[in-house]
Design a protein around this motif. Structure first.
Motif, mmCIF file in Angstrom:
data_model
loop_
_atom_site.group_PDB
_atom_site.id
_atom_site.type_symbol
_atom_site.label_atom_id
_atom_site.label_comp_id
_atom_site.label_asym_id
_atom_site.label_seq_id
_atom_site.Cartn_x
_atom_site.Cartn_y
_atom_site.Cartn_z
ATOM 1 N N UNK A 131 34.562 -40.879 15.925
ATOM 2 C CA UNK A 131 34.691 -42.081 15.069
ATOM 3 C C UNK A 131 35.130 -43.256 15.914
ATOM 4 N N UNK A 132 35.959 -43.083 16.859
ATOM 5 C CA UNK A 132 36.308 -44.214 17.773
ATOM 6 C C UNK A 132 35.152 -44.723 18.791
ATOM 7 N N UNK A 133 34.348 -43.849 19.003
ATOM 8 C CA UNK A 133 33.105 -44.249 19.837
ATOM 9 C C UNK A 133 32.151 -45.050 19.104
ATOM 10 N N UNK A 134 32.124 -44.577 17.566
ATOM 11 C CA UNK A 134 30.997 -45.338 17.117
ATOM 12 C C UNK A 134 31.443 -46.890 16.606
ATOM 13 N N UNK A 135 32.786 -46.859 16.747
ATOM 14 C CA UNK A 135 33.275 -47.993 16.345
ATOM 15 C C UNK A 135 33.536 -49.143 17.654
ATOM 16 N N UNK A 136 32.564 -48.582 18.851
ATOM 17 C CA UNK A 136 32.228 -49.379 19.808
ATOM 18 C C UNK A 136 33.677 -49.535 20.966
ATOM 19 N N UNK A 137 34.390 -48.577 20.917
ATOM 20 C CA UNK A 137 35.613 -48.578 21.880
ATOM 21 C C UNK A 137 35.270 -47.918 23.068
ATOM 22 N N UNK A 138 35.665 -48.046 23.928
ATOM 23 C CA UNK A 138 35.658 -47.654 25.422
ATOM 24 C C UNK A 138 36.955 -46.909 25.512
ATOM 25 N N UNK A 139 36.879 -45.238 25.665
ATOM 26 C CA UNK A 139 38.058 -44.694 25.491
ATOM 27 C C UNK A 139 38.250 -44.023 27.023
#
Length: 239
Positions: free
Chosen positions: A18-26
């Motif tokens: 979900x965080x990746x779909x939101x465009x965040x670099x993790x």
């Protein structure tokens, strides 16, 4: 993303899609002592643990970063934000102890979670009692505990006498993500939170979750983080 006491970065795995779909670099650093990582030195403090994360942020050219600390991982997140504000744009504290003292019987069950001499049945009872909301499956946390890592991290915390880092929200936008049924760190109200960590604090409460929170309500946690990060002030959001 900094995991809890004696646990590894895989605790965040359920949030990543979900965080990746939101465009965040993790970035998920593995704490010292887990798998093939070198262990903490006897004299290390929380400042040394934070310096490890700082080096990773610098190597990855990821500054300023949003620091996310789950449970005891909030110590490292707050110390890093204090020591290296140049690397920090905001801080999220997930199921963190900030305004309360843990009752002795709860602390005993936390320690029992790391006692691998106990049967799975005994440990499962402790996990259910202090980490998971009633009805949620605590067995997903039977594995993933590193007793030696926990002991080293607790020692580092004891060897950190300064407390200036506690008030992280004096300097940085800070989100407290609380679990509604957390017996280790019950959700503080916003006034108590701001009085303890500073005026830039905000909070949100996730239903049907205990202190583990991440395996219980990953989508709700990820969406709370995404919503907050995308609405950070312009200077912070530029990260």
């Amino acid at each position: 993303m900094i995991p809890s006491l004696g646990r590894g970065s895989e605790d965040f795995d359920t949030l990543l899609p979900e965080l990746a779909r939101g465009g965040l670099r993790l970035i998920l650093p593995e704490p010292r002592g887990i798998h093939d990582c070198s262990t903490l030195d006897e004299t290390d403090t929380l400042h040394d643990m934070a310096a490890d994360i700082a080096r990773i942020i610098e190597v990855e050219s990821a500054a300023p970063a949003v620091l996310v600390g789950h449970a005891a991982g909030n110590w490292v997140a707050r110390v890093l934000a204090h020591d290296r504000p140049d690397l920090t744009c905001a801080v999220a504290l997930v199921a963190a102890i900030v305004t309360n003292t843990v009752p002795k019987e709860v602390s005993a069950s936390i320690s029992a979670s790391f006692d691998m001499t106990l049967s799975d049945h005994e440990r499962l009872g402790h996990l259910q009692r202090v980490y998971f909301a009633p009805g949620n499956d605590a067995s997903v946390w039977l594995q993933g505990w590193w007793p030696d890592v926990s002991a080293a991290q607790r020692r580092a915390a004891r060897q950190t006498p300064d407390k200036d880092w506690i008030r992280v929200a004096d300097m940085h936008p800070t989100l407290y993500v609380a679990a509604a049924e957390d017996v280790i760190s019950p959700p503080p109200d916003l006034d108590a939170l701001c009085n303890t960590i500073g005026p830039k604090a905000q909070n949100t409460v996730i239903a049907n979750a205990g202190h583990a929170l991440l395996p219980e309500q990953p989508l709700a946690v990820a969406q709370s983080l995404l919503s907050w990060i995308t609405n950070l002030p312009p200077v912070a959001a530029s990260a």
